[in-house]
Design a protein around this motif. Sequence first.
Motif, PDB file in Angstrom:
ATOM      1  N   LEU A  27      -1.012  -1.796  -4.322  1.00 20.11           N
ATOM      2  CA  LEU A  27      -2.197  -2.699  -3.847  1.00 20.11           C
ATOM      3  C   LEU A  27      -3.377  -2.009  -4.601  1.00 20.11           C
ATOM      4  O   LEU A  27      -3.629  -0.737  -4.967  1.00 20.11           O
ATOM      5  N   GLY A  28      -4.059  -2.812  -5.148  1.00 21.44           N
ATOM      6  CA  GLY A  28      -5.308  -2.518  -5.924  1.00 21.44           C
ATOM      7  C   GLY A  28      -6.484  -3.412  -5.639  1.00 21.44           C
ATOM      8  O   GLY A  28      -6.347  -4.335  -4.886  1.00 21.44           O
ATOM      9  N   PHE A  29      -7.548  -3.046  -5.880  1.00 18.59           N
ATOM     10  CA  PHE A  29      -8.961  -3.820  -5.653  1.00 18.59           C
ATOM     11  C   PHE A  29      -9.637  -3.810  -6.959  1.00 18.59           C
ATOM     12  O   PHE A  29      -9.817  -2.815  -7.758  1.00 18.59           O
ATOM     13  N   GLU A  30     -10.177  -5.020  -7.123  1.00 21.64           N
ATOM     14  CA  GLU A  30     -10.841  -5.292  -8.359  1.00 21.64           C
ATOM     15  C   GLU A  30     -12.581  -5.706  -8.276  1.00 21.64           C
ATOM     16  O   GLU A  30     -12.722  -6.641  -7.469  1.00 21.64           O
ATOM     17  N   LEU A  31     -13.133  -4.728  -8.713  1.00 16.73           N
ATOM     18  CA  LEU A  31     -14.625  -5.089  -8.475  1.00 16.73           C
ATOM     19  C   LEU A  31     -15.032  -6.204  -9.738  1.00 16.73           C
ATOM     20  O   LEU A  31     -14.864  -5.646 -10.796  1.00 16.73           O
ATOM     21  N   LYS A  32     -15.773  -7.260  -9.344  1.00 19.01           N
ATOM     22  CA  LYS A  32     -16.183  -8.202 -10.149  1.00 19.01           C
ATOM     23  C   LYS A  32     -17.463  -8.026 -10.595  1.00 19.01           C
ATOM     24  O   LYS A  32     -18.238  -8.515  -9.948  1.00 19.01           O
ATOM     25  N   LEU A  33     -17.901  -7.911 -11.962  1.00 20.83           N
ATOM     26  CA  LEU A  33     -19.005  -8.172 -12.447  1.00 20.83           C
ATOM     27  C   LEU A  33     -19.313  -9.196 -13.109  1.00 20.83           C
ATOM     28  O   LEU A  33     -20.499  -9.622 -13.511  1.00 20.83           O
ATOM     29  N   GLY A  34     -18.207 -10.061 -13.488  1.00 21.78           N
ATOM     30  CA  GLY A  34     -18.608 -11.308 -14.284  1.00 21.78           C
ATOM     31  C   GLY A  34     -17.129 -11.858 -14.753  1.00 21.78           C
ATOM     32  O   GLY A  34     -15.921 -11.405 -14.492  1.00 21.78           O
ATOM     33  N   GLN A  35     -17.449 -13.122 -15.507  1.00 24.64           N
ATOM     34  CA  GLN A  35     -16.139 -13.620 -15.841  1.00 24.64           C
ATOM     35  C   GLN A  35     -16.303 -14.323 -17.008  1.00 24.64           C
ATOM     36  O   GLN A  35     -17.375 -14.577 -17.533  1.00 24.64           O
ATOM     37  N   GLY A  36     -14.971 -14.745 -18.013  1.00 24.20           N
ATOM     38  CA  GLY A  36     -15.442 -15.338 -19.228  1.00 24.20           C
ATOM     39  C   GLY A  36     -15.987 -17.005 -19.125  1.00 24.20           C
ATOM     40  O   GLY A  36     -16.660 -17.248 -20.158  1.00 24.20           O
ATOM     41  N   ALA A  37     -15.685 -17.575 -18.235  1.00 22.13           N
ATOM     42  CA  ALA A  37     -16.166 -19.034 -18.324  1.00 22.13           C
ATOM     43  C   ALA A  37     -17.518 -19.134 -17.967  1.00 22.13           C
ATOM     44  O   ALA A  37     -18.052 -20.195 -18.552  1.00 22.13           O
ATOM     45  N   LEU A  42       0.863  -1.192  -0.166  1.00 19.04           N
ATOM     46  CA  LEU A  42       0.042   0.264  -0.142  1.00 19.04           C
ATOM     47  C   LEU A  42       0.922   1.136  -0.020  1.00 19.04           C
ATOM     48  O   LEU A  42       0.700   2.364  -0.660  1.00 19.04           O
ATOM     49  N   ASP A  43       1.767   1.373   0.909  1.00 13.93           N
ATOM     50  CA  ASP A  43       2.997   2.396   0.892  1.00 13.93           C
ATOM     51  C   ASP A  43       3.667   2.861  -0.436  1.00 13.93           C
ATOM     52  O   ASP A  43       3.996   3.923  -0.633  1.00 13.93           O
ATOM     53  N   SER A  44       3.753   1.652  -1.284  1.00 12.88           N
ATOM     54  CA  SER A  44       4.544   1.887  -2.453  1.00 12.88           C
ATOM     55  C   SER A  44       3.803   2.065  -3.494  1.00 12.88           C
ATOM     56  O   SER A  44       3.871   1.872  -4.631  1.00 12.88           O
ATOM     57  N   GLY A  45       2.377   2.039  -3.390  1.00 11.63           N
ATOM     58  CA  GLY A  45       1.321   2.259  -4.420  1.00 11.63           C
ATOM     59  C   GLY A  45       1.127   1.217  -5.183  1.00 11.63           C
ATOM     60  O   GLY A  45       0.929   0.988  -6.483  1.00 11.63           O
TER      61      GLY A  45
END
Length: 421
Positions: free
Chosen positions: A196-206, A191-194
Amino acid sequence: MTAGLSAPGFPEDAVRDRARRGAAAIFPDRAGYGHTLHGAGAAPAADELDAARLVPPVFVPRRLGKLIDLAREPVYADVDTSAAVGGFAATLPVYVSAFGSTQVAGADLGRAVARQAGRLGLPMVIGENVVPVNGYGRVTEGESALLGRLRAYAEAVPDEQGGVIVQQSTEDADAEVWNLVYSDPAARPLLDSGRLGFELKLGQGAKPGLGGMTVLAEPAARRVAGQYLLDPVFGEDAGQVLRSGTPGTFTQEILAHQVHLMRNNYPRARVWVKLPPGRDVGEAAEVAWQAGADAVTVDGAEGGTGWAPSAFLDHVGLPLAECLRRIARPAEAGSLLVSGRMWEGTRVVKALASGATAVGIGRAALLAADTDADDGLVRFAEALALELRLLVSALGKYAVDDLGGEDVWSDGSPRREAEFA
């Protein structure tokens, strides 16, 4: 690693060969050198993206510019493969796609991928449902929990490269996964080094339109009975049940509001939005970017590592090539990250030339790490990096960011000539 890990319909043998031999595996068998005639093969194309061809030009003004800069003739080793992937610095235009709580990405294999992705400086997504199913890992849940993967990655990644992106589904939101990670001391260096991220999942390919699915033994199923739909589809005496997550409910307004909340609640984290290969994928990507997402990730229908009904694997969702056609990537901001059968350089370059910023590897990463838990993914990436340098150089360019539609030709129909001109 995972006993008997297989990937039907995927070039498993070729991936494992690269995981064993590295860059040497991109060439024909050396034993035949000098007495075997090689030429254009007749391998069938798996989809439209595979069927397209890369088309080097005769005149190469960028090569001349590179020659002047270097004061010598440029070679493929001069190609810059580094990329900005959803706000993270990466050594290749590649990230490790999400695989969450499925058994195949359990403790050993999940950590092996994390360690090697970290060494390579490639961003890595930790998929959905890990915390509700395997636990967070702060106290007693063990290394199959989320923190096991995060720690393995953080301990290996070089400074100023890579990043970890934590995906969240509806059930993860109920478990407050992002809050746990954002406030955890173990995630603080990222987080301190920039990174870290968060991904909101709406769906997937499979399985577009469905939530995550896994098969659970009855004792594990009982632990999550209040969180998921459990279906004894395999029979009352099978000892296993189908565990299904909810797909979530989204409109344009809900998606934009969710991205705004992510920006407000987690201001130091990158914001990614994962989309399925839906018919309105272009509109959804535009909504996400306008709301402030750093990246939109899209699985083509060819993508996915998890359990899904066969009907969905074979008949549901847009192919990746069509997704790329429908998405208009912003000129100045917003990464477009795509996945679906990514394992070798030509498909990667075609996707990049068709508008993607970077590509995700899922099945290929798991197979490579399963082949060699210490170095398989590293060797696989070495092979991919050499292919990228050779291909981009042949196209008269010296950075992956310079690829464009002029570098790809499809089947010669007037419609596609216009699109790829």
